[in-house]
Write a protein that holds these residues in place. Structure first.
Motif, PDB file in Angstrom:
ATOM      1  N   LEU A  68      20.351 -72.083  34.319  1.00 49.60           N
ATOM      2  CA  LEU A  68      21.258 -72.285  35.452  1.00 49.60           C
ATOM      3  C   LEU A  68      22.534 -71.450  35.280  1.00 49.60           C
ATOM      4  O   LEU A  68      22.993 -70.785  36.207  1.00 49.60           O
ATOM      5  CB  LEU A  68      21.574 -73.781  35.538  1.00 49.60           C
ATOM      6  CG  LEU A  68      22.256 -74.311  36.777  1.00 49.60           C
ATOM      7  CD1 LEU A  68      21.798 -75.736  37.034  1.00 49.60           C
ATOM      8  CD2 LEU A  68      23.755 -74.298  36.600  1.00 49.60           C
ATOM      9  N   LEU A  69      23.086 -71.447  34.075  1.00 43.96           N
ATOM     10  CA  LEU A  69      24.296 -70.651  33.841  1.00 43.96           C
ATOM     11  C   LEU A  69      24.000 -69.155  33.945  1.00 43.96           C
ATOM     12  O   LEU A  69      24.809 -68.391  34.471  1.00 43.96           O
ATOM     13  CB  LEU A  69      24.888 -70.964  32.461  1.00 43.96           C
ATOM     14  CG  LEU A  69      25.636 -72.282  32.316  1.00 43.96           C
ATOM     15  CD1 LEU A  69      26.341 -72.328  30.974  1.00 43.96           C
ATOM     16  CD2 LEU A  69      26.641 -72.481  33.434  1.00 43.96           C
ATOM     17  N   ASN A  70      22.834 -68.743  33.440  1.00 44.10           N
ATOM     18  CA  ASN A  70      22.466 -67.328  33.540  1.00 44.10           C
ATOM     19  C   ASN A  70      22.364 -66.891  34.991  1.00 44.10           C
ATOM     20  O   ASN A  70      22.686 -65.754  35.334  1.00 44.10           O
ATOM     21  CB  ASN A  70      21.143 -67.064  32.819  1.00 44.10           C
ATOM     22  CG  ASN A  70      21.314 -67.032  31.316  1.00 44.10           C
ATOM     23  OD1 ASN A  70      22.377 -66.693  30.816  1.00 44.10           O
ATOM     24  ND2 ASN A  70      20.275 -67.403  30.593  1.00 44.10           N
ATOM     25  N   LEU A  71      21.897 -67.799  35.853  1.00 48.08           N
ATOM     26  CA  LEU A  71      21.832 -67.502  37.283  1.00 48.08           C
ATOM     27  C   LEU A  71      23.241 -67.358  37.849  1.00 48.08           C
ATOM     28  O   LEU A  71      23.531 -66.432  38.610  1.00 48.08           O
ATOM     29  CB  LEU A  71      21.086 -68.616  38.021  1.00 48.08           C
ATOM     30  CG  LEU A  71      19.579 -68.674  37.792  1.00 48.08           C
ATOM     31  CD1 LEU A  71      19.010 -70.008  38.249  1.00 48.08           C
ATOM     32  CD2 LEU A  71      18.896 -67.534  38.528  1.00 48.08           C
ATOM     33  N   ALA A  72      24.135 -68.276  37.456  1.00 48.14           N
ATOM     34  CA  ALA A  72      25.514 -68.222  37.946  1.00 48.14           C
ATOM     35  C   ALA A  72      26.210 -66.960  37.454  1.00 48.14           C
ATOM     36  O   ALA A  72      27.050 -66.385  38.139  1.00 48.14           O
ATOM     37  CB  ALA A  72      26.276 -69.455  37.483  1.00 48.14           C
ATOM     38  N   ALA A  73      25.840 -66.503  36.240  1.00 44.37           N
ATOM     39  CA  ALA A  73      26.458 -65.307  35.661  1.00 44.37           C
ATOM     40  C   ALA A  73      25.870 -64.032  36.245  1.00 44.37           C
ATOM     41  O   ALA A  73      26.386 -62.949  36.022  1.00 44.37           O
ATOM     42  CB  ALA A  73      26.272 -65.304  34.152  1.00 44.37           C
ATOM     43  N   GLY A  74      24.762 -64.164  36.962  1.00 47.87           N
ATOM     44  CA  GLY A  74      24.117 -62.982  37.520  1.00 47.87           C
ATOM     45  C   GLY A  74      23.265 -62.240  36.512  1.00 47.87           C
ATOM     46  O   GLY A  74      22.836 -61.118  36.759  1.00 47.87           O
ATOM     47  N   LEU A  75      23.016 -62.850  35.362  1.00 45.13           N
ATOM     48  CA  LEU A  75      22.169 -62.200  34.350  1.00 45.13           C
ATOM     49  C   LEU A  75      20.699 -62.433  34.671  1.00 45.13           C
ATOM     50  O   LEU A  75      19.823 -61.704  34.202  1.00 45.13           O
ATOM     51  CB  LEU A  75      22.491 -62.745  32.957  1.00 45.13           C
ATOM     52  CG  LEU A  75      23.899 -62.414  32.445  1.00 45.13           C
ATOM     53  CD1 LEU A  75      24.209 -63.192  31.178  1.00 45.13           C
ATOM     54  CD2 LEU A  75      24.031 -60.910  32.186  1.00 45.13           C
ATOM     55  N   LEU A  76      20.419 -63.465  35.464  1.00 39.75           N
ATOM     56  CA  LEU A  76      19.066 -63.731  35.954  1.00 39.75           C
ATOM     57  C   LEU A  76      19.135 -63.799  37.468  1.00 39.75           C
ATOM     58  O   LEU A  76      20.158 -64.186  38.026  1.00 39.75           O
ATOM     59  CB  LEU A  76      18.563 -65.087  35.434  1.00 39.75           C
ATOM     60  CG  LEU A  76      18.020 -65.238  34.034  1.00 39.75           C
ATOM     61  CD1 LEU A  76      17.570 -66.675  33.824  1.00 39.75           C
ATOM     62  CD2 LEU A  76      16.856 -64.288  33.809  1.00 39.75           C
TER      63      LEU A  76
END
Ligand SMILES: Nc1ncnc2c1ncn2[C@@H]1O[C@H](COP(=O)(O)OP(=O)(O)OP(=O)(O)O)[C@@H](O)[C@H]1O
Ligand SMILES: [Mg+2]
Lengths: 289, 258
Positions: A68-76
């Motif tokens: 979820l955090l990776n999605l928010a960070a735009g890394l995923l």
């Protein structure tokens, strides 16, 4: 299961009319599995984080919190649904966010100072300026005098402080934190939590703080989001924490309202933790002859 | 561990002294034929004479030059190709079998061809050394970049890095650790390339000195050449250790942990 692929409702505003710092609309993320097929880590996740809000996310291990955090960070990228930051879709690295990783990510070949300077240098600040700026931030996280140590010469808690300074120095509007203190001993952890609250109190950035420690979540946050166990984790509940600020994390635990919120959230989380445990047990058992 | 090593030093030196003494005595009493085995005193005298007259210096210089050039060229090519292959799956996919074949080839057979192509001078030795050094550096660079911790890259990206910044701040330093870990081997191979090349055909260099002595059954010359070569190798290795210490200063004391 909810239908996905519906038209995104972008830029929803909260009561004061401001655009939320972060919004998830019906977000799913699936990963390919080595044997073929896919594993859905997240499915139909929707929530928003207001500007200046300190949101904690709790959930069983393997439930998709880091995803979820990776999605928010735009890394995923999401497999379905949409992630917005300040009303705009997150496309590529989220430049308005900083990310404190679960793992140690300081560059081992750079000193504490050089690690903290990295952000300003990457933003093309002159070296002298970046250095002074980094010195101030190291002092702010209590590491004056340790500028020239390499990461391996620092304790785990010190490394986390350097990482915190490294993330905050670039002046992010959103701070994403993935179990930043879980590897620390109890005392260091309480110190770091108080430091974090003090720094947050100064400029009230938006914080998304992932943890599997419910105590920590309640002590720090304005609101606690409960994630279900995977596969297909989703948001189970959202619990406001009406505790006074400024807080001291060790004392706030004794507040009557703390115990009440804890009981309320734990009632919801418990089932999920057991479910996550039960889902794991048979596969581990089957490995035995 | 270091303390233990130093405690062993007298014994290690003792072995050398005993062997040399035994060699000297047996050769002097003709139990060993000095024509085939020479003797330490003669070898020492020869080395002193070489340095006294200064005749050895141009050979030392040639070998050193070839070693350095072969290392630099091989390392530069290895780093460049390693980067390109690690960053481009298509490139590595297509060329992988060819690299494997080239690496499996015994490179010594190339030395005469290089002499044919590049002549008897420095260039043919450098070319030969490059074929030895290149693969070591290439594989280590490739590995170093493939093994970079994804989280280090992601963290640096979040701090605002472009792809070029990533190369400078993360990928290159990470590969450097691997390249340096093989530095002793690759510099050693550059030296081997130079000496073997000289041995097989040249007009100067330590390999040439030894080959010349062998050609005239001058065993004293052969052993003297080997001794100078051994000392030269040790000196090069020491220099490499010093360079390595400098470049890996950030790792001091962490080496045992990782
Ligand atoms: N890159 C990936 N490829 C395949 N599966 C992945 C990948 N990343 C995560 N997963 C899977 O998605 C699920 C959620 O992982 P995630 O790391 O988000 O969990 P988490 O809630 O952060 O767990 P923890 O509390 O242990 O850190 C896990 O089952 C994991 O195996
Ligand atoms: Mg995680």
């Amino acid at each position: 299961m909810r239908p996905s692929g519906q038209a995104p409702r972008t830029g929803r505003r909260d009561l004061s009319g401001a655009v939320a710092a972060l919004e998830f609309y019906d977000v799913a993320r699936r990963f390919p599995v080595p044997g073929g097929g896919t594993y859905a880590a997240l499915e139909g996740v929707s929530f928003a984080v207001a500007r200046g809000e300190f949101l904690a996310i709790v959930g069983p291990t393997g439930g998709g919190k880091s995803t979820l955090l990776n999605l928010a960070a735009g890394l995923l990228r999401p497999s379905a649904g949409q992630v917005l930051a300040f009303g705009a879709p997150v496309d590529g690295v989220n430049r308005r966010a900083a990310y404190l990783f679960q793992q140690d990510v300081l560059l081992p070949w750079k000193t504490a100072l050089e690690n903290v300077m990295l952000g300003p240098l990457l933003h093309r600040q002159p070296r002298r300026e970046a250095q002074e700026h980094a010195m101030r931030w190291l002092a702010r996280v209590g590491l004056a005098g340790f500028e020239n140590r390499y990461p391996h010469q620092l304790s785990g808690g010190m490394r986390k402080r350097v990482a915190l300074a490294q993330s905050l120095i670039v002046g992010p509007e959103i701070l994403l934190m993935d179990e930043p203190f879980s590897a620390l001993d109890v005392q260091t952890r309480a110190l770091m939590e108080n430091d974090l609250l003090r720094l947050w109190q100064e400029d009230r950035k938006t914080v998304v703080f992932v943890t599997h420690d419910l105590d920590e979540a309640i002590a720090l946050a304005d609101r606690v989001l409960v994630l279900s166990a995977g596969p297909g984790a989703r948001v189970l509940g959202s619990h406001p924490v009406a505790l006074p600020r400024p807080r001291d994390v060790t004392e706030i635990r004794l507040h009557p309202a703390f115990v009440e919120v804890y009981r309320e959230i734990w009632a919801q989380l418990r089932g999920e933790v057991l479910r996550a445990y039960a889902a794991r047990a048979p596969t581990e058992g089957s490995a035995a002859p | 561990m270091t303390a233990g090593r130093f405690r062993l030093l007298p014994y290690q030196a003792g072995v050398l002294v005993a062997l040399v003494a035994a060699w000297q005595v047996t050769a002097q009493r003709r139990w060993l034929d000095p024509f085939f085995f020479s003797m330490p005193s003669a070898i020492a005298a020869r080395i002193v004479q070489w340095f006294g007259s200064g005749s050895i210096y141009r050979h030392l210089w040639t070998t050193a030059l070839e070693t350095v050039l072969a290392f630099l060229a091989g390392a530069a090519l290895g780093v460049a190709f390693g980067f390109a292959f690690a960053r481009s799956p298509a490139l590595s996919g297509i060329f992988d079998p060819y690299l494997k074949i080239a690496n499996a080839l015994p490179r010594v057979v190339l030395a005469p061809i290089f002499t044919l192509w590049f002549g008897l001078g420095v260039l043919s030795k450098v070319a030969f050394g490059v074929t030895l050094v290149f693969f070591i550096v290439f594989f280590n660079t490739y590995q170093g970049i493939r093994e970079v911790d994804r989280n280090l890259l992601d963290n640096t990206r979040m701090l605002g890095a472009t792809e070029r910044d990533l190369v400078r701040h993360v990928l290159f330093p990470s590969a450097l650790v691997w390249i340096l870990s093989s530095l002793h081997t690759s510099v050693g191979l550059a030296l081997v390339g130079a000496v073997v090349g000289e041995y097989l055909g040249s007009g100067r260099g330590l390999g040439y000195v030894i080959a010349q002595a062998e050609g005239t059954f001058d065993t004293t010359g052969v052993f003297a050449g080997m001794t100078v070569l051994a000392i030269f190798t040790l000196a090069v290795d020491l220099a490499v250790t010093l360079i390595e210490r400098r470049l890996l200063a950030w790792k001091q004391g962490a080496a045992e942990q990782t």
